[in-house]
Structures are given as structure tokens and as C-alpha cells.
Scaffold this motif. Sequence first.
Motif, PDB file in Angstrom:
ATOM      1  N   ARG A 149       0.826  -1.212   0.000  1.00 26.39           N
ATOM      2  CA  ARG A 149       0.000   0.000   0.000  1.00 26.39           C
ATOM      3  C   ARG A 149       0.859   1.260   0.000  1.00 26.39           C
ATOM      4  NH1 ARG A 149      -1.501  -1.606   5.686  1.00 26.39           N
ATOM      5  NH2 ARG A 149      -0.165  -0.327   6.995  1.00 26.39           N
ATOM      6  N   ASP A 150       2.045   1.189   0.604  1.00 29.11           N
ATOM      7  CA  ASP A 150       2.949   2.339   0.570  1.00 29.11           C
ATOM      8  C   ASP A 150       3.503   2.562  -0.837  1.00 29.11           C
ATOM      9  OD1 ASP A 150       2.578   2.768   3.281  1.00 29.11           O
ATOM     10  OD2 ASP A 150       4.378   1.650   3.860  1.00 29.11           O
ATOM     11  N   PHE A 151       3.875   1.464  -1.516  1.00 29.69           N
ATOM     12  CA  PHE A 151       4.342   1.566  -2.892  1.00 29.69           C
ATOM     13  C   PHE A 151       3.256   2.174  -3.774  1.00 29.69           C
ATOM     14  CE2 PHE A 151       7.482  -1.413  -1.435  1.00 29.69           C
ATOM     15  CZ  PHE A 151       8.566  -1.237  -2.267  1.00 29.69           C
ATOM     16  N   LYS A 152       2.028   1.653  -3.648  1.00 31.65           N
ATOM     17  CA  LYS A 152       0.916   2.148  -4.455  1.00 31.65           C
ATOM     18  C   LYS A 152       0.643   3.622  -4.175  1.00 31.65           C
ATOM     19  CE  LYS A 152      -2.024  -1.662  -5.717  1.00 31.65           C
ATOM     20  NZ  LYS A 152      -3.371  -2.213  -5.640  1.00 31.65           N
ATOM     21  N   ALA A 153       0.687   4.012  -2.916  1.00 32.61           N
ATOM     22  CA  ALA A 153       0.421   5.402  -2.558  1.00 32.61           C
ATOM     23  C   ALA A 153       1.434   6.340  -3.199  1.00 32.61           C
ATOM     24  CB  ALA A 153       0.434   5.568  -1.040  1.00 32.61           C
ATOM     25  N   VAL A 154       2.691   5.929  -3.223  1.00 34.96           N
ATOM     26  CA  VAL A 154       3.736   6.773  -3.806  1.00 34.96           C
ATOM     27  C   VAL A 154       3.612   6.806  -5.328  1.00 34.96           C
ATOM     28  CG1 VAL A 154       6.215   7.054  -4.120  1.00 34.96           C
ATOM     29  CG2 VAL A 154       5.324   6.396  -1.894  1.00 34.96           C
ATOM     30  N   ILE A 155       3.441   5.652  -5.957  1.00 34.76           N
ATOM     31  CA  ILE A 155       3.419   5.599  -7.421  1.00 34.76           C
ATOM     32  C   ILE A 155       2.129   6.190  -7.988  1.00 34.76           C
ATOM     33  CG2 ILE A 155       3.383   4.014  -9.401  1.00 34.76           C
ATOM     34  CD1 ILE A 155       5.425   2.310  -7.873  1.00 34.76           C
ATOM     35  N   GLN A 156       0.991   5.908  -7.372  1.00 32.26           N
ATOM     36  CA  GLN A 156      -0.276   6.410  -7.904  1.00 32.26           C
ATOM     37  C   GLN A 156      -0.613   7.810  -7.407  1.00 32.26           C
ATOM     38  OE1 GLN A 156      -3.108   3.370  -6.897  1.00 32.26           O
ATOM     39  NE2 GLN A 156      -2.402   1.997  -8.519  1.00 32.26           N
ATOM     40  N   GLY A 165      17.834   6.818 -17.779  1.00 31.61           N
ATOM     41  CA  GLY A 165      18.153   5.586 -17.085  1.00 31.61           C
ATOM     42  C   GLY A 165      17.506   5.428 -15.729  1.00 31.61           C
ATOM     43  N   LEU A 166      16.685   6.414 -15.283  1.00 31.21           N
ATOM     44  CA  LEU A 166      16.134   6.360 -13.933  1.00 31.21           C
ATOM     45  C   LEU A 166      14.794   7.094 -13.873  1.00 31.21           C
ATOM     46  CD1 LEU A 166      17.230   5.309 -11.172  1.00 31.21           C
ATOM     47  CD2 LEU A 166      18.004   7.611 -10.738  1.00 31.21           C
ATOM     48  N   VAL A 167      13.834   6.513 -13.142  1.00 33.91           N
ATOM     49  CA  VAL A 167      12.541   7.162 -12.905  1.00 33.91           C
ATOM     50  C   VAL A 167      12.376   7.295 -11.392  1.00 33.91           C
ATOM     51  CG1 VAL A 167      10.043   6.996 -13.199  1.00 33.91           C
ATOM     52  CG2 VAL A 167      11.556   6.153 -14.990  1.00 33.91           C
ATOM     53  N   LEU A 168      11.901   8.463 -10.945  1.00 28.05           N
ATOM     54  CA  LEU A 168      11.732   8.735  -9.518  1.00 28.05           C
ATOM     55  C   LEU A 168      10.290   9.126  -9.260  1.00 28.05           C
ATOM     56  CD1 LEU A 168      13.577   9.786  -6.795  1.00 28.05           C
ATOM     57  CD2 LEU A 168      12.510  11.860  -7.599  1.00 28.05           C
ATOM     58  N   TRP A 169       9.648   8.438  -8.325  1.00 30.47           N
ATOM     59  CA  TRP A 169       8.337   8.836  -7.818  1.00 30.47           C
ATOM     60  C   TRP A 169       8.544   9.258  -6.376  1.00 30.47           C
ATOM     61  CZ3 TRP A 169       8.767   4.264 -10.643  1.00 30.47           C
ATOM     62  CH2 TRP A 169       8.008   4.187 -11.811  1.00 30.47           C
ATOM     63  N   TRP A 170       7.814  10.273  -5.941  1.00 30.89           N
ATOM     64  CA  TRP A 170       7.930  10.696  -4.554  1.00 30.89           C
ATOM     65  C   TRP A 170       6.599  11.214  -4.046  1.00 30.89           C
ATOM     66  CZ3 TRP A 170       9.014  13.984  -8.449  1.00 30.89           C
ATOM     67  CH2 TRP A 170       8.526  15.278  -8.357  1.00 30.89           C
ATOM     68  N   ASP A 227      20.455  14.550   3.442  1.00 29.18           N
ATOM     69  CA  ASP A 227      20.141  15.760   2.688  1.00 29.18           C
ATOM     70  C   ASP A 227      18.704  15.784   2.172  1.00 29.18           C
ATOM     71  OD1 ASP A 227      22.807  16.545   2.989  1.00 29.18           O
ATOM     72  OD2 ASP A 227      23.407  15.478   1.172  1.00 29.18           O
ATOM     73  N   ILE A 228      17.954  14.702   2.360  1.00 26.37           N
ATOM     74  CA  ILE A 228      16.583  14.611   1.858  1.00 26.37           C
ATOM     75  C   ILE A 228      15.619  14.959   2.989  1.00 26.37           C
ATOM     76  CG2 ILE A 228      14.851  13.051   0.894  1.00 26.37           C
ATOM     77  CD1 ILE A 228      17.155  11.565  -0.474  1.00 26.37           C
ATOM     78  N   LYS A 229      14.579  15.693   2.644  1.00 28.11           N
ATOM     79  CA  LYS A 229      13.607  16.143   3.640  1.00 28.11           C
ATOM     80  C   LYS A 229      12.977  14.957   4.363  1.00 28.11           C
ATOM     81  CE  LYS A 229      12.293  20.356   1.258  1.00 28.11           C
ATOM     82  NZ  LYS A 229      11.206  21.082   0.573  1.00 28.11           N
ATOM     83  N   PRO A 230      12.859  15.042   5.683  1.00 28.67           N
ATOM     84  CA  PRO A 230      12.196  13.976   6.445  1.00 28.67           C
ATOM     85  C   PRO A 230      10.729  13.878   6.039  1.00 28.67           C
ATOM     86  CG  PRO A 230      13.392  15.453   7.900  1.00 28.67           C
ATOM     87  CD  PRO A 230      13.413  16.077   6.550  1.00 28.67           C
ATOM     88  N   GLY A 231      10.168  12.692   6.146  1.00 28.89           N
ATOM     89  CA  GLY A 231       8.768  12.477   5.829  1.00 28.89           C
ATOM     90  C   GLY A 231       8.503  12.184   4.361  1.00 28.89           C
ATOM     91  N   THR A 232       9.544  12.136   3.544  1.00 25.65           N
ATOM     92  CA  THR A 232       9.388  11.895   2.118  1.00 25.65           C
ATOM     93  C   THR A 232       9.502  10.405   1.812  1.00 25.65           C
ATOM     94  OG1 THR A 232      10.439  14.022   1.680  1.00 25.65           O
ATOM     95  CG2 THR A 232      10.286  12.502  -0.156  1.00 25.65           C
ATOM     96  N   ASP A 233       8.604   9.914   0.971  1.00 25.62           N
ATOM     97  CA  ASP A 233       8.681   8.536   0.476  1.00 25.62           C
ATOM     98  C   ASP A 233       9.144   8.589  -0.971  1.00 25.62           C
ATOM     99  OD1 ASP A 233       7.759   7.530   2.865  1.00 25.62           O
ATOM    100  OD2 ASP A 233       5.691   7.373   2.205  1.00 25.62           O
ATOM    101  N   ILE A 234      10.171   7.798  -1.298  1.00 23.17           N
ATOM    102  CA  ILE A 234      10.764   7.804  -2.633  1.00 23.17           C
ATOM    103  C   ILE A 234      10.788   6.387  -3.177  1.00 23.17           C
ATOM    104  CG2 ILE A 234      12.870   8.247  -3.952  1.00 23.17           C
ATOM    105  CD1 ILE A 234      13.583  10.370  -1.848  1.00 23.17           C
ATOM    106  N   VAL A 235      10.348   6.232  -4.426  1.00 25.40           N
ATOM    107  CA  VAL A 235      10.453   4.962  -5.143  1.00 25.40           C
ATOM    108  C   VAL A 235      11.225   5.245  -6.420  1.00 25.40           C
ATOM    109  CG1 VAL A 235       9.216   3.103  -6.305  1.00 25.40           C
ATOM    110  CG2 VAL A 235       8.306   4.064  -4.196  1.00 25.40           C
ATOM    111  N   VAL A 236      12.258   4.453  -6.673  1.00 30.13           N
ATOM    112  CA  VAL A 236      13.114   4.630  -7.837  1.00 30.13           C
ATOM    113  C   VAL A 236      13.041   3.367  -8.695  1.00 30.13           C
ATOM    114  CG1 VAL A 236      15.497   4.908  -8.584  1.00 30.13           C
ATOM    115  CG2 VAL A 236      14.674   6.182  -6.642  1.00 30.13           C
ATOM    116  N   SER A 237      12.994   3.570 -10.009  1.00 25.30           N
ATOM    117  CA  SER A 237      13.005   2.443 -10.936  1.00 25.30           C
ATOM    118  C   SER A 237      14.071   2.684 -11.996  1.00 25.30           C
ATOM    119  CB  SER A 237      11.633   2.287 -11.595  1.00 25.30           C
ATOM    120  OG  SER A 237      11.655   1.199 -12.491  1.00 25.30           O
ATOM    121  N   PRO A 238      15.147   1.891 -11.987  1.00 28.00           N
ATOM    122  CA  PRO A 238      16.171   2.049 -13.016  1.00 28.00           C
ATOM    123  C   PRO A 238      15.678   1.483 -14.346  1.00 28.00           C
ATOM    124  CG  PRO A 238      16.729   0.258 -11.553  1.00 28.00           C
ATOM    125  CD  PRO A 238      15.487   0.886 -11.007  1.00 28.00           C
TER     126      PRO A 238
END
Length: 125
Positions: free
Chosen positions: A16-23, A32-37, A80-91
Motif C-alpha cells: 500500500r505504501d508503494f501504491k500510494a507513492v506511485i499512484q 536511465g532512472l525514474v523517480l516517484w515521490w 540531505d533529503i527532507k524527512p517524511g518523504t517517500d521515494i520509489v526509484v526504478s532504473p
Amino acid sequence: MTPYGLPRSSRLHLKRDFKAVIQGGAKLQYPGLVLWWRSGPENTRPARFAVVVSRKLGPAVVRNRTKRLLREAFRLSRKDIKPGTDIVVSPRNSEKLPTVQAAQDALTLLCGKAALLLSSSDNLP
């Protein structure tokens, strides 16, 4: 002994955390890289990170190495990244991320474009 590694509190685990970030989050692409946050309330928890890799990237050895490089890049950059942020990366292309430094540069660049990095005044006590 200094603990190395990425603590459990800094990783995304639940579907559900992955879905919340991606959707429900925003998306940026880099060669070469995709970032969802998705930003949450700051200072409630550390930034969390996950890597999603498709089989199109290559055999298991290539996929696992790319995941290790990206996790290490996040570990080195998480202060260096703001607290409370969820990040999903796809190479998308492992050849674009041959080293930890290249992965860290790509991740920092994307986080900078997404305004996820702390400003220098935020780092002061």
C-alpha cells in the motif's frame, strides 16, 4: 563500531505504501532512472526509499547490483533529503548507473529537481 546499512525505518515495505507513492505522488525521469515521490508531514519520520526493478533491465545479477548501488546512493544522501518523504526509484538502464557515484549523482539531481533536498539553512541546528 559504526552501523552501516539502511535501517528498516528508512525503507518502504508495504504494498500500500508503494501504491500510494506511485499512484498518488509525483514523477520525474532522468536518463536511465525514474523517480516517484510523495511528501508527508515533515519531522515525523525519516525519508523512506524503495527500488523497483523490471526484468527488462537484465539478468538477476544486473538487477541486484543496480538495486545495491541505488540503495547505497540513498544511504549516503539521506541526510540531505527532507524527512517524511517517500521515494520509489526504478532504473531503466543499468549502463547509465555503473558506479555508486553515478547513482548518487543521478539521485541527487532528481531529488533537487523535485525540491526534496534540504536547504543549507535547514541543516543548521
